[in-house]
Design a protein around this motif. Structure first.
Motif, PDB file in Angstrom:
ATOM      1  N   ALA A 189       3.622   9.232   9.891  1.00 31.78           N
ATOM      2  CA  ALA A 189       4.040   7.857  10.133  1.00 31.78           C
ATOM      3  C   ALA A 189       5.561   7.828  10.013  1.00 31.78           C
ATOM      4  N   TRP A 190       6.214   7.233  10.997  1.00 34.04           N
ATOM      5  CA  TRP A 190       7.664   7.091  10.884  1.00 34.04           C
ATOM      6  C   TRP A 190       7.968   6.353   9.579  1.00 34.04           C
ATOM      7  N   HIS A 191       9.008   6.807   8.857  1.00 34.32           N
ATOM      8  CA  HIS A 191       9.382   6.112   7.622  1.00 34.32           C
ATOM      9  C   HIS A 191      10.876   6.252   7.374  1.00 34.32           C
ATOM     10  N   ASN A 192      11.404   5.309   6.606  1.00 31.69           N
ATOM     11  CA  ASN A 192      12.828   5.376   6.272  1.00 31.69           C
ATOM     12  C   ASN A 192      13.018   6.082   4.937  1.00 31.69           C
ATOM     13  N   GLU A 193      14.250   6.096   4.441  1.00 25.97           N
ATOM     14  CA  GLU A 193      14.553   6.821   3.199  1.00 25.97           C
ATOM     15  C   GLU A 193      13.804   6.266   1.993  1.00 25.97           C
ATOM     16  N   ARG A 194      13.455   4.967   2.085  1.00 26.80           N
ATOM     17  CA  ARG A 194      12.721   4.340   0.987  1.00 26.80           C
ATOM     18  C   ARG A 194      11.212   4.542   1.166  1.00 26.80           C
ATOM     19  N   LEU A 195      10.858   5.341   2.181  1.00 29.61           N
ATOM     20  CA  LEU A 195       9.479   5.728   2.480  1.00 29.61           C
ATOM     21  C   LEU A 195       8.626   4.580   3.019  1.00 29.61           C
ATOM     22  N   GLN A 196       9.311   3.568   3.542  1.00 31.11           N
ATOM     23  CA  GLN A 196       8.611   2.455   4.167  1.00 31.11           C
ATOM     24  C   GLN A 196       8.321   2.824   5.618  1.00 31.11           C
ATOM     25  N   THR A 197       7.082   2.553   6.058  1.00 28.80           N
ATOM     26  CA  THR A 197       6.704   2.867   7.442  1.00 28.80           C
ATOM     27  C   THR A 197       7.138   1.722   8.355  1.00 28.80           C
ATOM     28  N   ILE A 207       0.862  -1.195   0.000  1.00 30.19           N
ATOM     29  CA  ILE A 207       0.000   0.000   0.000  1.00 30.19           C
ATOM     30  C   ILE A 207       0.890   1.233   0.000  1.00 30.19           C
ATOM     31  N   ILE A 208       0.541   2.188  -0.844  1.00 29.64           N
ATOM     32  CA  ILE A 208       1.206   3.491  -0.774  1.00 29.64           C
ATOM     33  C   ILE A 208       0.164   4.504  -0.328  1.00 29.64           C
ATOM     34  N   VAL A 209       0.389   5.098   0.831  1.00 29.09           N
ATOM     35  CA  VAL A 209      -0.561   6.085   1.340  1.00 29.09           C
ATOM     36  C   VAL A 209      -0.073   7.473   0.925  1.00 29.09           C
ATOM     37  N   SER A 210      -0.772   8.047  -0.042  1.00 29.54           N
ATOM     38  CA  SER A 210      -0.417   9.379  -0.535  1.00 29.54           C
ATOM     39  C   SER A 210      -1.670  10.233  -0.451  1.00 29.54           C
ATOM     40  N   THR A 211      -2.151  10.372   0.776  1.00 29.13           N
ATOM     41  CA  THR A 211      -3.450  11.000   1.012  1.00 29.13           C
ATOM     42  C   THR A 211      -3.368  12.508   1.153  1.00 29.13           C
ATOM     43  N   GLY A 212      -2.149  13.071   1.030  1.00 31.02           N
ATOM     44  CA  GLY A 212      -2.035  14.519   1.043  1.00 31.02           C
ATOM     45  C   GLY A 212      -2.180  15.130   2.422  1.00 31.02           C
ATOM     46  N   ALA A 213      -2.816  16.286   2.444  1.00 30.87           N
ATOM     47  CA  ALA A 213      -2.866  17.056   3.686  1.00 30.87           C
ATOM     48  C   ALA A 213      -4.220  17.705   3.860  1.00 30.87           C
ATOM     49  N   GLN A 214      -4.440  18.224   5.050  1.00 31.14           N
ATOM     50  CA  GLN A 214      -5.654  19.007   5.271  1.00 31.14           C
ATOM     51  C   GLN A 214      -5.263  20.375   5.809  1.00 31.14           C
ATOM     52  N   GLU A 215      -6.130  21.348   5.530  1.00 32.59           N
ATOM     53  CA  GLU A 215      -5.796  22.718   5.916  1.00 32.59           C
ATOM     54  C   GLU A 215      -6.017  22.946   7.403  1.00 32.59           C
ATOM     55  N   ASN A 216      -5.167  23.772   7.987  1.00 27.19           N
ATOM     56  CA  ASN A 216      -5.322  24.106   9.398  1.00 27.19           C
ATOM     57  C   ASN A 216      -6.406  25.169   9.569  1.00 27.19           C
ATOM     58  N   VAL A 250       4.633   5.539   2.452  1.00 24.34           N
ATOM     59  CA  VAL A 250       4.021   6.870   2.366  1.00 24.34           C
ATOM     60  C   VAL A 250       4.714   7.674   1.274  1.00 24.34           C
ATOM     61  N   ALA A 251       4.015   8.683   0.766  1.00 27.10           N
ATOM     62  CA  ALA A 251       4.623   9.584  -0.218  1.00 27.10           C
ATOM     63  C   ALA A 251       3.815  10.864  -0.256  1.00 27.10           C
ATOM     64  N   GLY A 252       4.496  11.962  -0.507  1.00 25.89           N
ATOM     65  CA  GLY A 252       3.828  13.247  -0.631  1.00 25.89           C
ATOM     66  C   GLY A 252       3.551  13.885   0.719  1.00 25.89           C
ATOM     67  N   ASP A 253       2.576  14.802   0.750  1.00 21.88           N
ATOM     68  CA  ASP A 253       2.308  15.562   1.968  1.00 21.88           C
ATOM     69  C   ASP A 253       1.958  14.687   3.170  1.00 21.88           C
ATOM     70  N   SER A 254       1.382  13.514   2.924  1.00 18.37           N
ATOM     71  CA  SER A 254       1.025  12.667   4.068  1.00 18.37           C
ATOM     72  C   SER A 254       2.273  12.150   4.787  1.00 18.37           C
ATOM     73  N   SER A 255       3.442  12.278   4.147  1.00 16.80           N
ATOM     74  CA  SER A 255       4.685  11.868   4.820  1.00 16.80           C
ATOM     75  C   SER A 255       5.382  13.073   5.442  1.00 16.80           C
ATOM     76  N   GLY A 256       4.771  14.249   5.338  1.00 12.78           N
ATOM     77  CA  GLY A 256       5.387  15.490   5.820  1.00 12.78           C
ATOM     78  C   GLY A 256       5.107  16.567   4.780  1.00 12.78           C
ATOM     79  N   ILE A 257       4.694  17.754   5.249  1.00 11.80           N
ATOM     80  CA  ILE A 257       4.252  18.790   4.303  1.00 11.80           C
ATOM     81  C   ILE A 257       5.424  19.322   3.488  1.00 11.80           C
TER      82      ILE A 257
END
Lengths: 389, 377
Positions: free
Chosen positions: A296-304, A131-140, A311-318
């Motif tokens: 979600a904690w992840h390594n350089e390969r974006l594995q949680t 699974i790749i979770v690339s769910t983006g972000a939500q506004e504050n 993870v990928a994109g904003d859901s891994s950090g804005i």
């Protein structure tokens, strides 16, 4: 339903991940997105991107979406669910609502996951290997009096109304926040003939790139630094806003209140990663303000912390679209490496190619983040790594 | 220097909180500790149902005592919404009537109601197979978090101390004193506390805590995973907790929020303390509920989660002093900890502080014969 790689969220990160995984030889890739159109935030970004030529410099966000989608399949029709002959399927108007293990459902041998996806009419069960979770972000949201009056929007919603549907949210907009989103959306509103009466910024300096700030200043939009919104005024909808100056300790300076007439208050005060699914799935979560909150904690390969979830994109950090695309490539290639690399005796160079793409993209990300605006992310990712080690 | 308390209660669920509160009320200087936050175990995962329709005099009496305590608590969203056990066959009806006789003998206001009365209580119910049901209108619901808050506020007001994120890692028994070593989960710092009484209210971790004390036997409690599910809020639709055996499930509408919340008991027990929820439960529970109330089909599910039933061989709680003087246990409520909690905690506190509980608890002591099983598990 079964798939090799399930991509949750069809924005720049998700599309890039799906393309990469498919191009490297994964048989089935399914992309789900809760919106009626794929492309995430790109489909409302009418501005040109910065960066190196290799990374869409000078290309508008909407065109990057077109580029990515055409690589998925030429002439994509965004229908509810369309099987693609190139092995990528896109499921729109569909939300992934839960990630579950096989083990408790009796099948202990399977190390994949079950994902439940709610469409408009039914709940679908998708079995997948990765699974790749690339769910983006939500506004504050901001706290101020009357902040639930009609006429108060997030910048993303304003951009969608104006740039995707051509609907003006109002006539006079007060922008709250001078980060790149606040500046760019202000400029785009003016382009659309909607007046921006001012941009307020709680920091004592403008948050976004100077080039964007200069553009809005040339149009005569005042930028009030060290100011915040105190109150929205109006009976049934926004009629004005009261803003107030802040001192160095971020406290309101009484007597500095001013009333600004407007019918829209647009909030562009930052994003938080959308990580609910990752949390629900049981990924180890870490709080890093530099990345916008919990990720979600992840390594350089974006594995949680869960092997089969990336993870990928904003859901891994804005960050922004270019880094999201690069992260999508890394996550997509990492899934390929996992799935194909583990098959003993298989005659293929896919895992090797995948490894090359992973390393290349990691290098590119490092380069891209080496500027002053990447500092925060680098610090955040480092902090995250240290938190669990 | 170790700090000194009269008693240390380990476990900040309903049982630990109620015991600590009642002991504080009886004048004991108490320290309540939990390795997580208050309610981080089974209590925070329960669905908040409170019933008195049990099958043995001891459990009925205990539950009735509990309800009388819930009724007196302020700010816990107590609501006498009732429990309705649906009878869907003649055999079921016969079984219910037998048990109802015992309940009525104990003074419980419970009645068998006919199909039309069932449907007037739950107008949306698919009544095809329903022939009636046993209904106790004084059963009800409360908000588990607010109940815990009631106790926590009370303990503090009575001068008791609460330490969260503090795990008991060592308990030494020296003469008349226990020395309990607590480790702060975040800082890993340890501290020692002395007390003449230690109460183990460890919930699913009852035996883990128990094993810290040397020379004590294993407690007859095994944790099982039960999943629960909650929907988005909706209009008030029905009051009672519906208990059905075909399909097997139980659910109610929360008075405070309008959400539907419920569970079913897995056909095969899932032993352990697993946090994970499953796809199967979410879809299977939903389809069972829809068989009973098809009109809920458009309601969206907010979330599902796993909680734990601490099962004893006879399905009844255990409480009392162990073979080690001063070391007491309370737990094993087999899925009824929240509803029994206030009375069970009160009884244990009375046993510890005064030597006599307000109601008979001999059927819950560790020394009992575990063969007589609770019928309405």
């Amino acid at each position: 339903m079964e798939t090799d790689v399930l991509v949750i969220g069809g924005g720049p990160a998700g599309l890039s991940a799906a393309i990469t995984a498919r191009e490297l030889g994964i048989q089935q890739v399914l992309v789900v997105d809760e919106n009626p159109l794929p492309g995430g935030q790109l489909i409302k970004q009418t501005h040109k991107f910065f960066g190196s030529r290799h990374h869409f410099c000078g290309v508008r966000g909407i065109d990057i979406a077109v580029l990515l989608l055409s690589r998925l399949k030429q002439g994509l029709q965004p229908t509810q669910c369309e099987a693609r002959d190139n092995g990528i399927e896109i499921l729109l108007n569909a939300s992934a609502v839960g990630i579950y293990d096989y083990s408790r459902s009796g099948d202990l041998s399977h190390n994949g996951k079950i994902v439940s996806i709610a469409t408009e009419s039914e709940l679908i069960q998708v079995h997948c290997k990765r699974i790749i979770v690339s769910t983006g972000a939500q506004e504050n949201m901001l706290n101020f009096s009357n902040n639930d009056l009609p006429g108060i929007y997030g910048a993303g919603a304003v951009q969608t109304l104006v740039n995707v549907y051509g609907v003006p949210p109002g006539k006079k907009v007060l922008m709250v926040g001078s980060g790149n989103i606040g500046l760019i959306v202000s400029y785009q509103l003016m382009q659309a003939g909607i007046q921006v009466v001012g941009i307020i910024e709680a920091l004592n300096k403008i948050g976004g790139y100077l080039v964007h700030a200069a553009k809005v200043r040339r149009l005569g939009i005042p930028i009030y630094i060290s100011h915040t919104i105190k109150e929205a005024i109006g009976e049934k909808y926004v009629e004005a806003a009261v803003i107030v100056e802040l001192n160095a300790q971020w406290n309101e300076i009484s007597g500095t209140e001013q009333k600004i007439e407007c019918d829209v208050i647009c909030l562009a005060c930052g994003l938080s990663p959308s990580t609910e699914l990752l949390h629900q799935a049981g990924c180890k979560m870490v709080y890093t303000p530099e990345m916008g909150g919990y990720v979600a904690w992840h390594n350089e390969r974006l594995q949680t912390s869960i092997d089969s979830i990336y993870v990928a994109g904003d859901s891994s950090g804005i960050e922004e679209a270019v880094t999201a695309i690069l992260e999508g490539r890394i996550a997509g290639a990492s899934c390929v490496y996992d799935i194909l690399g583990s098959r003993a005796g298989r005659v293929t160079d896919s895992p090797l190619q995948a490894e090359t793409i992973i390393q290349q993209s990691i290098d590119e990300l490092h380069q891209f983040r080496s500027g002053p605006f990447g500092e925060k992310t680098v610090k955040g990712k480092k902090k995250m790594t240290n938190l669990l080690s | 220097m170790a700090k000194v308390y009269d008693s240390i209660v380990i476990g900040g669920g309903i049982l630990g909180c109620a015991t600590a509160y009642e002991m504080a009320k009886l004048g004991s200087k108490v320290l309540l500790v939990d390795k997580g936050y208050i309610g981080s175990g089974s209590t925070g995962r329960c669905i908040g149902g409170i019933r008195q329709q049990f099958s043995t005099p001891a459990t009925i009496r205990l539950a009735m005592e509990s309800v009388s305590i819930f009724e007196q608590m302020e700010g816990i969203e107590w609501y006498p919404s009732g429990y309705l056990f649906l009878a869907q066959s003649e055999q079921e009806k016969i079984k219910y009537l037998e048990v109802m006789k015992i309940q009525q003998e104990m003074g419980l206001e419970v009645e068998f109601i006919e199909k039309k009365d069932v449907l007037s209580l739950v107008p949306m119910l698919n009544g095809d197979r329903v022939i009636g049901g046993t209904y106790c209108k004084r059963d009800g619901q409360a908000n588990p978090f607010l109940v815990l808050k009631f106790y926590v506020d009370g303990i503090k007001k009575l001068g008791g101390k609460i330490l969260t994120y503090s795990e008991a890692i060592k308990i030494c028994n020296e003469g008349n004193f226990f020395t309990t070593t607590l480790r702060d989960i975040n800082s890993h710092k340890t501290a020692e506390f002395k007390s003449s009484i230690v109460v183990n209210a460890g919930g699913p971790w009852l035996n883990e805590v128990n094993s810290l004390i040397k020379g004590n036997q294993q407690l007859p409690v095994i944790s099982e995973c039960h999943e629960a599910l909650i929907t988005e809020p909706t209009f008030p639709l029905f009051d009672p907790m519906l208990v059905s055996y075909s399909p097997s499930c139980y659910f109610q509408q929360l008075r405070g929020t309008g959400q539907i919340i419920g569970c079913y008991t897995p056909e095969q027990p899932i032993k352990g303390i697993d946090h994970n929820s499953t796809y199967n439960f979410a879809s299977e529970f939903s389809s069972r509920v829809l068989k009973l109330i098809p009109g809920l089909a458009d309601l969206r599910v907010l979330r599902s989660w796993t909680g734990w039933y601490e099962m004893t061989p006879d399905g009844n709680p255990i409480m009392g002093e162990t073979n080690i003087k001063g070391y007491w246990v309370i737990g094993g409520a087999s899925g009824h900890g929240f509803m029994f909690g206030p009375a069970l905690g009160k009884c244990l506190a009375e046993l510890i502080c005064t030597g006599k509980a307000c109601i008979s608890v001999k059927d819950f002591l560790l020394t009992r014969n575990f063969e007589e099983k609770e019928k309405f598990s």
